[in-house]
Design a protein around this motif. Structure first.
Motif, PDB file in Angstrom:
ATOM      1  N   SER A  29      -2.689   5.188   1.341  1.00 29.49           N
ATOM      2  CA  SER A  29      -3.111   3.851   1.789  1.00 29.49           C
ATOM      3  C   SER A  29      -3.833   3.038   0.711  1.00 29.49           C
ATOM      4  O   SER A  29      -4.522   2.078   1.019  1.00 29.49           O
ATOM      5  N   GLN A  30      -3.694   3.434  -0.542  1.00 26.90           N
ATOM      6  CA  GLN A  30      -4.256   2.670  -1.648  1.00 26.90           C
ATOM      7  C   GLN A  30      -3.209   1.659  -2.118  1.00 26.90           C
ATOM      8  O   GLN A  30      -2.012   1.933  -2.073  1.00 26.90           O
ATOM      9  N   PRO A  31      -3.639   0.478  -2.591  1.00 33.63           N
ATOM     10  CA  PRO A  31      -2.649  -0.499  -3.065  1.00 33.63           C
ATOM     11  C   PRO A  31      -1.924   0.008  -4.310  1.00 33.63           C
ATOM     12  O   PRO A  31      -2.479   0.764  -5.104  1.00 33.63           O
TER      13      PRO A  31
ATOM     14  N   ASP B 137       0.839  -1.193   0.000  1.00 36.16           N
ATOM     15  CA  ASP B 137       0.000   0.000   0.000  1.00 36.16           C
ATOM     16  C   ASP B 137       0.877   1.247   0.000  1.00 36.16           C
ATOM     17  O   ASP B 137       1.987   1.235   0.540  1.00 36.16           O
ATOM     18  N   CYS B 138       0.360   2.305  -0.593  1.00 36.48           N
ATOM     19  CA  CYS B 138       1.038   3.596  -0.580  1.00 36.48           C
ATOM     20  C   CYS B 138       1.051   4.121   0.855  1.00 36.48           C
ATOM     21  O   CYS B 138       0.041   4.056   1.563  1.00 36.48           O
TER      22      CYS B 138
END
Length: 156
Positions: free
Chosen positions: A22-24, A17-18
């Motif tokens: 917090s997005q993959p 995740d970033c």
């Protein structure tokens, strides 16, 4: 084969995740590493602008391929498994053949724990190697990835 593996939902859920949003990380060509943290290039650019206002220079992203999995760890974990099994066999000999339960138990405890650690380490090494292969597939070839060329010239 790698294309099918990259589209596998289980492997997609194992993507990092970033750190900022917090997005993959869906496409490794649009992401990079800042230390041990994964960041989308857009997220890094936003962080760079915020830090620039404070007068701090943020380091440039590094390639996802900059830290390939180490092969030496695979050998260490395989040796842990095999020597742990040998300790368990020595414990079995002491307990059944020599009637020395104390020494047998002293060999049995590490003879059970060390192979389990070896198997877990091997599984982690396979997982890391698999993720690295997916990154290679996403990037096409190792020289394709590039960091954001010049953040100052990027659009606001």
């Amino acid at each position: 084969m790698l294309r099918v593996a990259a589209e596998n939902p289980i492997l997609k859920s194992m993507r990092p995740d970033c750190h900022r949003c917090s997005q993959p990380i869906e496409d490794y060509s649009l992401a990079g590493r800042l230390g041990k943290q994964w960041l989308h290039k857009d997220c890094w650019l936003a962080m760079w602008r915020e830090e620039r206002v404070r007068g701090v220079d943020l380091p440039v992203l590094t390639s996802p391929l900059a830290a390939p999995p180490r092969e030496m760890s695979v050998m260490v974990f395989a040796l842990m498994f095999h020597f742990g099994i040998a300790l368990a066999m020595i414990a079995w000999v002491f307990i059944t053949q020599e009637d020395d339960t104390g020494t047998g138990l002293a060999f049995l405890v590490p003879g059970v724990l060390i192979p389990m650690a070896g198997v877990l380490g091997l599984a982690l090494s396979v997982y890391r190697r698999r993720n690295f292969e997916v990154m290679l597939h996403d990037l096409g070839r190792p020289g394709v990835w590039s960091a954001v060329p010049n953040p100052e010239r990027s659009r606001d």
